[in-house]
Design a protein around this motif. Structure first.
Motif, mmCIF file in Angstrom:
data_model
loop_
_atom_site.group_PDB
_atom_site.id
_atom_site.type_symbol
_atom_site.label_atom_id
_atom_site.label_comp_id
_atom_site.label_asym_id
_atom_site.label_seq_id
_atom_site.Cartn_x
_atom_site.Cartn_y
_atom_site.Cartn_z
ATOM 1 N N LEU A 152 0.825 -1.214 0.000
ATOM 2 C CA LEU A 152 0.000 0.000 0.000
ATOM 3 C C LEU A 152 0.860 1.266 0.000
ATOM 4 C CD1 LEU A 152 -2.886 -0.952 2.469
ATOM 5 C CD2 LEU A 152 -2.968 -0.808 -0.013
ATOM 6 N N ILE A 155 1.875 2.056 -3.527
ATOM 7 C CA ILE A 155 0.767 2.671 -4.272
ATOM 8 C C ILE A 155 0.639 4.144 -3.876
ATOM 9 C CG2 ILE A 155 -1.732 2.609 -4.657
ATOM 10 C CD1 ILE A 155 -1.408 -0.470 -4.060
ATOM 11 N N SER A 158 3.284 6.009 -5.555
ATOM 12 C CA SER A 158 3.042 6.147 -6.998
ATOM 13 C C SER A 158 2.018 7.254 -7.263
ATOM 14 C CB SER A 158 2.566 4.816 -7.602
ATOM 15 O OG SER A 158 1.209 4.594 -7.304
ATOM 16 N N LEU A 159 1.199 7.557 -6.262
ATOM 17 C CA LEU A 159 0.205 8.631 -6.414
ATOM 18 C C LEU A 159 0.784 9.984 -6.001
ATOM 19 C CD1 LEU A 159 -2.783 6.582 -5.018
ATOM 20 C CD2 LEU A 159 -2.586 7.417 -7.354
ATOM 21 N N GLY A 160 2.055 10.007 -5.688
ATOM 22 C CA GLY A 160 2.718 11.279 -5.400
ATOM 23 C C GLY A 160 2.988 11.538 -3.925
ATOM 24 N N ARG A 169 -0.967 9.468 6.211
ATOM 25 C CA ARG A 169 -2.227 9.052 5.589
ATOM 26 C C ARG A 169 -2.365 7.541 5.450
ATOM 27 N NH1 ARG A 169 -4.914 13.234 2.451
ATOM 28 N NH2 ARG A 169 -3.777 15.183 2.632
ATOM 29 N N ILE A 170 -1.233 6.816 5.530
ATOM 30 C CA ILE A 170 -1.308 5.353 5.345
ATOM 31 C C ILE A 170 -0.823 4.614 6.602
ATOM 32 C CG2 ILE A 170 -0.533 3.387 3.923
ATOM 33 C CD1 ILE A 170 -2.339 5.330 2.394
ATOM 34 N N LEU A 174 -3.474 3.115 9.504
ATOM 35 C CA LEU A 174 -3.606 1.659 9.444
ATOM 36 C C LEU A 174 -2.951 0.957 10.642
ATOM 37 C CD1 LEU A 174 -3.094 0.915 5.635
ATOM 38 C CD2 LEU A 174 -5.207 0.760 6.940
ATOM 39 N N LEU B 57 7.747 1.377 -12.614
ATOM 40 C CA LEU B 57 7.097 2.186 -11.583
ATOM 41 C C LEU B 57 8.112 2.913 -10.701
ATOM 42 C CD1 LEU B 57 4.300 2.781 -10.240
ATOM 43 C CD2 LEU B 57 4.720 0.827 -8.763
ATOM 44 N N ILE B 84 3.286 7.805 -12.513
ATOM 45 C CA ILE B 84 2.865 6.599 -13.223
ATOM 46 C C ILE B 84 1.729 5.967 -12.429
ATOM 47 C CG2 ILE B 84 3.570 4.256 -13.853
ATOM 48 C CD1 ILE B 84 6.353 5.348 -14.424
ATOM 49 N N TYR B 86 -0.664 3.011 -11.209
ATOM 50 C CA TYR B 86 -0.373 1.586 -10.990
ATOM 51 C C TYR B 86 -1.568 0.910 -10.332
ATOM 52 C CZ TYR B 86 1.860 -2.422 -8.630
ATOM 53 O OH TYR B 86 2.185 -3.668 -8.145
ATOM 54 N N PRO B 88 -2.304 -2.740 -8.834
ATOM 55 C CA PRO B 88 -1.766 -4.075 -8.579
ATOM 56 C C PRO B 88 -2.839 -5.156 -8.702
ATOM 57 C CG PRO B 88 -2.076 -2.913 -6.527
ATOM 58 C CD PRO B 88 -2.479 -1.966 -7.612
ATOM 59 N N PHE B 91 -5.629 -4.919 -6.407
ATOM 60 C CA PHE B 91 -6.177 -3.555 -6.551
ATOM 61 C C PHE B 91 -5.596 -2.563 -5.541
ATOM 62 C CE2 PHE B 91 -9.781 -6.552 -7.507
ATOM 63 C CZ PHE B 91 -9.450 -6.686 -8.839
ATOM 64 N N GLY B 92 -5.133 -3.040 -4.390
ATOM 65 C CA GLY B 92 -4.427 -2.181 -3.436
ATOM 66 C C GLY B 92 -5.203 -0.973 -2.953
ATOM 67 N N LEU B 93 -6.512 -1.121 -2.772
ATOM 68 C CA LEU B 93 -7.282 0.030 -2.255
ATOM 69 C C LEU B 93 -6.924 0.257 -0.784
ATOM 70 C CD1 LEU B 93 -10.789 -0.574 -3.846
ATOM 71 C CD2 LEU B 93 -8.913 0.847 -4.675
ATOM 72 N N PHE B 94 -6.904 1.516 -0.382
ATOM 73 C CA PHE B 94 -6.604 1.824 1.015
ATOM 74 C C PHE B 94 -7.832 1.450 1.849
ATOM 75 C CE2 PHE B 94 -4.126 5.241 -1.325
ATOM 76 C CZ PHE B 94 -2.970 4.495 -1.339
ATOM 77 N N PRO B 95 -7.709 0.448 2.728
ATOM 78 C CA PRO B 95 -8.907 -0.086 3.394
ATOM 79 C C PRO B 95 -9.599 0.889 4.337
ATOM 80 C CG PRO B 95 -6.909 -1.068 4.295
ATOM 81 C CD PRO B 95 -6.486 -0.251 3.122
ATOM 82 N N HIS B 96 -8.837 1.893 4.843
ATOM 83 C CA HIS B 96 -9.430 2.821 5.803
ATOM 84 C C HIS B 96 -10.103 4.003 5.116
ATOM 85 C CE1 HIS B 96 -5.481 4.205 4.723
ATOM 86 N NE2 HIS B 96 -5.617 5.339 5.370
ATOM 87 N N PHE B 105 -7.075 10.498 -3.292
ATOM 88 C CA PHE B 105 -5.789 10.431 -2.584
ATOM 89 C C PHE B 105 -4.650 11.180 -3.290
ATOM 90 C CE2 PHE B 105 -1.783 8.685 -1.195
ATOM 91 C CZ PHE B 105 -1.945 8.535 0.161
ATOM 92 N N GLY B 106 -4.437 10.830 -4.559
ATOM 93 C CA GLY B 106 -3.322 11.433 -5.306
ATOM 94 C C GLY B 106 -3.476 12.937 -5.457
ATOM 95 N N ARG B 153 -8.554 5.879 -9.281
ATOM 96 C CA ARG B 153 -7.523 6.453 -8.414
ATOM 97 C C ARG B 153 -6.217 6.642 -9.181
ATOM 98 N NH1 ARG B 153 -5.543 2.885 -3.422
ATOM 99 N NH2 ARG B 153 -4.784 1.667 -5.182
ATOM 100 N N ALA B 154 -5.866 5.618 -9.988
ATOM 101 C CA ALA B 154 -4.608 5.694 -10.742
ATOM 102 C C ALA B 154 -4.683 6.768 -11.827
ATOM 103 C CB ALA B 154 -4.295 4.339 -11.359
#
Lengths: 251, 250
Positions: A152, A155, A158-160, A169-170, A174, B57, B84, B86, B88, B91-96, B105-106, B153-154
């Motif tokens: 995570l 990811i 990768s989103l900056g 935030r992560i 978590l 990546l 870039i 991505y 996975p 799917f790698g979604l943030f569970p919270h 998010f980005g 999201r990507a």
């Protein structure tokens, strides 16, 4: 159905151990029952109240400091690769839990006594921190590593997201349950710490005397004081641990 | 969004090598993905597909070679500056975070004003057909919905390139065809240069405008699905795409 004698034997053994542990925990309340009026009046003894105040306040401060220390340490142990990392982990997490607290108290006395920290309230915090903080660090490090394995953080990057956002935030959201669990164990361990505190901070009522040091000094001569202080410490530990667990489960 | 960001980008992988101990996960990989193209890298498990994605990546460093995006060498750029997208395998979604927060998010970490964030997230949720699910948490979504959230999201930050790792492996067979069509449509709408890796020949042939067949860290053949079917370069390629001859009755 065939009878599994071996399974029966290990179940019986486990039950015996459980009963022994429960008796060890709750026998104190039986002891109170025998002289409860003396114990209740001892609860309001000025020295007991002082020990309760010092114990609880210092345990909360140590818990807070441990969380503040656990976050950067866990980050380092999770994301940085360097020689001797395994050794560092041992020194940071395992050793303080096995190192004799009395020796650590002496180390602090020799090292920090020179600058006037011995026998002060900060000395209580310093002594308790060393033996209790590893709980918080180990919980946080374990969780950070799990999150890293889930990918995570990659990811998020990768989103900056930079380190600050990955952390804020992560990793932290978590890990909130684990940090809370680490806090609760640190708190409970700090409440029970005796030797390092006694050697480095002494036992000055309303300054450095905690419940364990009070129990140590009064157990033989005024047992009702020791019992009263112990009942408070034990009840607080049980209530605190159960509530932390309950909060952690709800989140 | 910045106008410059919307220009379609070319991705070039030049002579990339990545070694783990004695094993060459990537062996002088050469690959050019044209702007807005949907390229699929197909190969059996362990052939180096995911390593290739992670090297592009920036999550893994390469030993030799270069990665170029629109003529710019990005080898030295850290992961968080490559822009870039991505997705996975899981799917790698943030569970919270809920659907809206995941997609946002980005944009939020890039400090977009909240009004712009809302505008962009709503636009993307419309594109991936997830309007009305903004407040759902990932665990309340189906696999197909999760994938669309991950795609939105990507795509939110208008990435130069989109990388998809086995996008259909977690989708059940009943909805796979529909998800595949959706995926292709979303890629077409967004015009993002896409590199997708999969072990599944059918997914490769359905999704890819071109397919690069990979084996033991090497690209053996890279061509359109039609050409690969008609003129497989060697027996190995023929073997790897064999299910297609049966499926398409060739």
């Amino acid at each position: 159905m065939t009878k599994d004698r071996f399974e029966f034997a290990i179940t019986a053994l486990a039950c015996a151990i459980v009963i022994y542990m429960l008796i060890s925990i709750f026998y104190l309340y039986v002891a109170v029952g025998e002289s409860w009026s003396l114990v209740v009046s001892a609860l309001f003894d000025n020295r007991v109240l002082g020990a309760i105040a010092i114990s609880i306040s210092s345990a909360f401060i140590v818990g807070g400091l441990a969380i503040a220390a656990a976050i950067p340490c866990a980050y380092l142990l999770t994301y940085r690769s360097f020689r001797g990392k395994g050794m560092l982990e041992t020194f940071l997490i395992d050793l303080p839990q096995t190192f004799p607290p009395v020796t650590e108290g002496l180390v602090y006395l020799l090292m920090l006594g020179k600058i006037g920290l011995a026998y002060t309230y900060p000395a209580v915090i310093i002594a308790k921190f060393y033996v209790s903080a590893p709980f918080a660090i180990s919980f946080a490090a374990r969780r950070f590593k799990e999150i890293r394995e889930s990918g995570l953080d990659v990811i998020a990057r990768s989103l900056g997201a930079k380190t600050r956002e990955v952390l804020g935030r992560i990793l932290l959201p978590l890990s909130s349950r684990d940090l809370l669990a680490g806090f609760s164990l640190t708190w409970a361990r700090a409440m029970g710490e005796l030797a390092a505190t006694l050697v480095f901070a002494g036992a000055i009522p309303w300054v450095t005397e905690t419940i364990p040091t009070l129990v140590y000094f009064t157990a033989a001569e005024t047992p009702q004081i020791a019992i009263a202080a112990s009942v408070v410490a034990e009840t607080l530990s049980i209530v605190a641990l159960l509530s932390f667990k309950w909060i952690a489960r709800r989140r | 969004m910045d106008c410059e960001e919307k220009i379609m980008k070319e991705l070039r992988v030049e002579n990339v090598t990545k070694t783990y101990g004695n094993v060459k996960a990537l062996d002088e990989v050469e690959l050019t993905i044209n702007p807005a193209e949907f390229m699929v890298v197909m190969g059996p498990s362990g052939c180096g597909k995911t390593t290739l994605l992670l090297v592009i990546l920036g999550a893994l460093t390469l030993d030799e070679g270069h990665i170029w995006i629109n003529g710019k060498d990005i080898d030295e750029l850290p992961l968080d500056e490559r822009n870039i997208g991505y997705v996975p395998q899981d799917f790698g979604l943030f569970p919270h975070l809920n659907v809206y927060e995941n997609v946002a998010f980005g944009l939020r970490v890039r400090k977009y004003p909240e009004v712009k964030v809302r505008e962009r997230v709503n636009e993307l949720l419309h594109t991936v057909d997830l309007e009305g699910l903004e407040t759902r948490k990932p665990k309340e979504l189906s696999a197909g919905q999760k994938q669309r959230v991950a795609l939105a999201r990507a795509l939110a930050t208008d990435p130069s390139v989109l990388l998809l790792d086995e996008p259909l492996s977690n989708i059940d067979e009943a909805t796979k065809a529909e998800v595949r069509v959706n995926l292709k449509e979303i890629q077409k709408k967004s015009k993002v240069t896409t590199l997708c890796v999969t072990h599944n020949p059918e997914d490769s042939f359905q999704l890819g405008e071109r397919i690069a067949v990979m084996h033991y860290g090497k690209i053996i053949q890279c061509d359109t699905p039609q050409n690969i079917l008609e003129k497989p370069k060697n027996e190995l390629v023929r073997k790897l795409i064999a299910p297609m001859y049966i499926l398409w009755n060739i």
